[in-house]
Write a protein that holds these residues in place. Structure first.
Motif, PDB file in Angstrom:
ATOM      1  N   ARG A   2      19.945 -10.802  -2.077  1.00  0.00           N
ATOM      2  CA  ARG A   2      19.478 -10.363  -3.410  1.00  0.00           C
ATOM      3  C   ARG A   2      17.991 -10.007  -3.416  1.00  0.00           C
ATOM      4  O   ARG A   2      17.572  -9.118  -4.148  1.00  0.00           O
ATOM      5  CB  ARG A   2      19.733 -11.458  -4.446  1.00  0.00           C
ATOM      6  CG  ARG A   2      21.180 -11.832  -4.616  1.00  0.00           C
ATOM      7  CD  ARG A   2      21.365 -12.785  -5.801  1.00  0.00           C
ATOM      8  NE  ARG A   2      20.647 -14.041  -5.616  1.00  0.00           N
ATOM      9  CZ  ARG A   2      19.704 -14.478  -6.458  1.00  0.00           C
ATOM     10  NH1 ARG A   2      19.373 -13.763  -7.518  1.00  0.00           N
ATOM     11  NH2 ARG A   2      19.100 -15.636  -6.231  1.00  0.00           N
ATOM     12  N   PHE A   3      17.210 -10.714  -2.615  1.00  0.00           N
ATOM     13  CA  PHE A   3      15.767 -10.501  -2.565  1.00  0.00           C
ATOM     14  C   PHE A   3      15.399  -9.816  -1.259  1.00  0.00           C
ATOM     15  O   PHE A   3      16.015 -10.052  -0.218  1.00  0.00           O
ATOM     16  CB  PHE A   3      15.013 -11.824  -2.651  1.00  0.00           C
ATOM     17  CG  PHE A   3      15.087 -12.528  -3.974  1.00  0.00           C
ATOM     18  CD1 PHE A   3      15.924 -12.108  -4.996  1.00  0.00           C
ATOM     19  CD2 PHE A   3      14.277 -13.638  -4.209  1.00  0.00           C
ATOM     20  CE1 PHE A   3      15.980 -12.762  -6.215  1.00  0.00           C
ATOM     21  CE2 PHE A   3      14.315 -14.317  -5.415  1.00  0.00           C
ATOM     22  CZ  PHE A   3      15.168 -13.877  -6.412  1.00  0.00           C
ATOM     23  N   THR A   4      14.372  -8.984  -1.320  1.00  0.00           N
ATOM     24  CA  THR A   4      13.844  -8.322  -0.130  1.00  0.00           C
ATOM     25  C   THR A   4      12.327  -8.389  -0.150  1.00  0.00           C
ATOM     26  O   THR A   4      11.701  -8.003  -1.141  1.00  0.00           O
ATOM     27  CB  THR A   4      14.277  -6.852  -0.074  1.00  0.00           C
ATOM     28  OG1 THR A   4      15.708  -6.765  -0.097  1.00  0.00           O
ATOM     29  CG2 THR A   4      13.764  -6.194   1.210  1.00  0.00           C
ATOM     30  N   THR A   5      11.764  -8.878   0.934  1.00  0.00           N
ATOM     31  CA  THR A   5      10.315  -8.924   1.046  1.00  0.00           C
ATOM     32  C   THR A   5       9.835  -7.780   1.937  1.00  0.00           C
ATOM     33  O   THR A   5      10.514  -7.395   2.895  1.00  0.00           O
ATOM     34  CB  THR A   5       9.834 -10.279   1.586  1.00  0.00           C
ATOM     35  OG1 THR A   5       8.423 -10.351   1.487  1.00  0.00           O
ATOM     36  CG2 THR A   5      10.266 -10.495   3.021  1.00  0.00           C
ATOM     37  N   SER A   6       8.689  -7.239   1.597  1.00  0.00           N
ATOM     38  CA  SER A   6       8.100  -6.165   2.378  1.00  0.00           C
ATOM     39  C   SER A   6       6.587  -6.251   2.233  1.00  0.00           C
ATOM     40  O   SER A   6       6.071  -7.029   1.423  1.00  0.00           O
ATOM     41  CB  SER A   6       8.612  -4.804   1.905  1.00  0.00           C
ATOM     42  OG  SER A   6       8.267  -4.573   0.551  1.00  0.00           O
ATOM     43  N   ARG A   7       5.912  -5.460   3.013  1.00  0.00           N
ATOM     44  CA  ARG A   7       4.453  -5.469   2.946  1.00  0.00           C
ATOM     45  C   ARG A   7       3.914  -4.090   3.285  1.00  0.00           C
ATOM     46  O   ARG A   7       4.549  -3.320   4.009  1.00  0.00           O
ATOM     47  CB  ARG A   7       3.875  -6.520   3.894  1.00  0.00           C
ATOM     48  CG  ARG A   7       4.138  -6.249   5.364  1.00  0.00           C
ATOM     49  CD  ARG A   7       3.758  -7.455   6.222  1.00  0.00           C
ATOM     50  NE  ARG A   7       2.336  -7.767   6.153  1.00  0.00           N
ATOM     51  CZ  ARG A   7       1.820  -8.935   6.562  1.00  0.00           C
ATOM     52  NH1 ARG A   7       2.615  -9.880   7.030  1.00  0.00           N
ATOM     53  NH2 ARG A   7       0.512  -9.136   6.493  1.00  0.00           N
ATOM     54  N   ASP A   8       2.732  -3.823   2.751  1.00  0.00           N
ATOM     55  CA  ASP A   8       2.011  -2.597   3.064  1.00  0.00           C
ATOM     56  C   ASP A   8       0.638  -3.034   3.541  1.00  0.00           C
ATOM     57  O   ASP A   8      -0.240  -3.360   2.724  1.00  0.00           O
ATOM     58  CB  ASP A   8       1.914  -1.702   1.832  1.00  0.00           C
ATOM     59  CG  ASP A   8       1.268  -0.359   2.135  1.00  0.00           C
ATOM     60  OD1 ASP A   8       0.548  -0.253   3.140  1.00  0.00           O
ATOM     61  OD2 ASP A   8       1.469   0.574   1.351  1.00  0.00           O
ATOM     62  N   ASN A   9       0.451  -3.074   4.841  1.00  0.00           N
ATOM     63  CA  ASN A   9      -0.817  -3.570   5.387  1.00  0.00           C
ATOM     64  C   ASN A   9      -1.989  -2.639   5.054  1.00  0.00           C
ATOM     65  O   ASN A   9      -3.129  -3.098   4.980  1.00  0.00           O
ATOM     66  CB  ASN A   9      -0.704  -3.765   6.893  1.00  0.00           C
ATOM     67  CG  ASN A   9       0.160  -4.965   7.253  1.00  0.00           C
ATOM     68  OD1 ASN A   9       0.342  -5.877   6.446  1.00  0.00           O
ATOM     69  ND2 ASN A   9       0.692  -4.957   8.461  1.00  0.00           N
ATOM     70  N   ALA A  10      -1.723  -1.375   4.851  1.00  0.00           N
ATOM     71  CA  ALA A  10      -2.795  -0.457   4.481  1.00  0.00           C
ATOM     72  C   ALA A  10      -3.339  -0.773   3.091  1.00  0.00           C
ATOM     73  O   ALA A  10      -4.494  -0.475   2.784  1.00  0.00           O
ATOM     74  CB  ALA A  10      -2.291   0.979   4.534  1.00  0.00           C
ATOM     75  N   LYS A  11      -2.492  -1.384   2.258  1.00  0.00           N
ATOM     76  CA  LYS A  11      -2.900  -1.737   0.892  1.00  0.00           C
ATOM     77  C   LYS A  11      -3.144  -3.235   0.735  1.00  0.00           C
ATOM     78  O   LYS A  11      -3.393  -3.697  -0.384  1.00  0.00           O
ATOM     79  CB  LYS A  11      -1.826  -1.292  -0.102  1.00  0.00           C
ATOM     80  CG  LYS A  11      -1.632   0.210  -0.167  1.00  0.00           C
ATOM     81  CD  LYS A  11      -0.582   0.573  -1.208  1.00  0.00           C
ATOM     82  CE  LYS A  11      -0.414   2.092  -1.311  1.00  0.00           C
ATOM     83  NZ  LYS A  11       0.630   2.458  -2.318  1.00  0.00           N
ATOM     84  N   ASN A  12      -3.026  -3.989   1.819  1.00  0.00           N
ATOM     85  CA  ASN A  12      -3.185  -5.453   1.759  1.00  0.00           C
ATOM     86  C   ASN A  12      -2.305  -6.056   0.670  1.00  0.00           C
ATOM     87  O   ASN A  12      -2.750  -6.904  -0.120  1.00  0.00           O
ATOM     88  CB  ASN A  12      -4.653  -5.836   1.523  1.00  0.00           C
ATOM     89  CG  ASN A  12      -5.484  -5.755   2.788  1.00  0.00           C
ATOM     90  OD1 ASN A  12      -5.076  -5.139   3.758  1.00  0.00           O
ATOM     91  ND2 ASN A  12      -6.657  -6.363   2.770  1.00  0.00           N
ATOM     92  N   THR A  13      -1.071  -5.625   0.645  1.00  0.00           N
ATOM     93  CA  THR A  13      -0.185  -6.047  -0.434  1.00  0.00           C
ATOM     94  C   THR A  13       1.175  -6.471   0.115  1.00  0.00           C
ATOM     95  O   THR A  13       1.724  -5.832   1.009  1.00  0.00           O
ATOM     96  CB  THR A  13      -0.003  -4.923  -1.464  1.00  0.00           C
ATOM     97  OG1 THR A  13      -1.295  -4.556  -1.979  1.00  0.00           O
ATOM     98  CG2 THR A  13       0.869  -5.385  -2.621  1.00  0.00           C
TER      99      THR A  13
END
Length: 128
Positions: free
Chosen positions: A69-80
């Motif tokens: 149900r949940f998905t984690t992700s990241r954008d290292n260029a945006k530090n988010t």
């Protein structure tokens, strides 16, 4: 230093979706080296380790209660860091915290105690 700020919580209906964000405004490029995690704490309950993602997004972890149900992700260029939450249930009601683990990865998933830096949390309330 790390300064984590969560956003995106609110009052939602069961079956709905929401995407939480966690922005780091202080660590600069170091953010891209951290393992990041999401935790939650409901009133009267112990904190729960919800998910984790390694620095390269090649490894993820989900608690059984949110897997699928949940998905984690990241954008290292945006530090988010992000947490996409779908098929929400009233049991998902909690304060959600993001956290950063700056240590070298020796095991997966990380231990809760590995996370040194924490945000202030964002409330997610799911009504039935």
């Amino acid at each position: 230093q790390v300064h984590l700020v969560e956003s995106g919580g609110g009052l939602l209906q069961a079956g709905g979706s929401v995407k939480l964000s966690c922005a780091d405004s202080a660590s600069g490029r170091a953010f891209s080296t951290y393992t990041m995690g999401w935790f939650r704490q409901a009133p009267g309950k112990d904190p729960e380790f919800v998910s984790a993602i390694d620095w390269s997004s090649s490894k993820t972890y989900y608690a059984d209660s949110v897997a699928g149900r949940f998905t984690t992700s990241r954008d290292n260029a945006k530090n988010t860091l992000y947490l996409q939450m779908n098929s929400l249930k009233p049991d998902d009601t909690a304060v959600y915290y993001c956290a950063a683990d700056p240590h070298q990865i020796l095991h997966w998933p990380p231990f809760s105690d590995d996370f040194d830096y924490w945000g202030q949390g964002t409330q997610v309330t799911v009504s039935s």
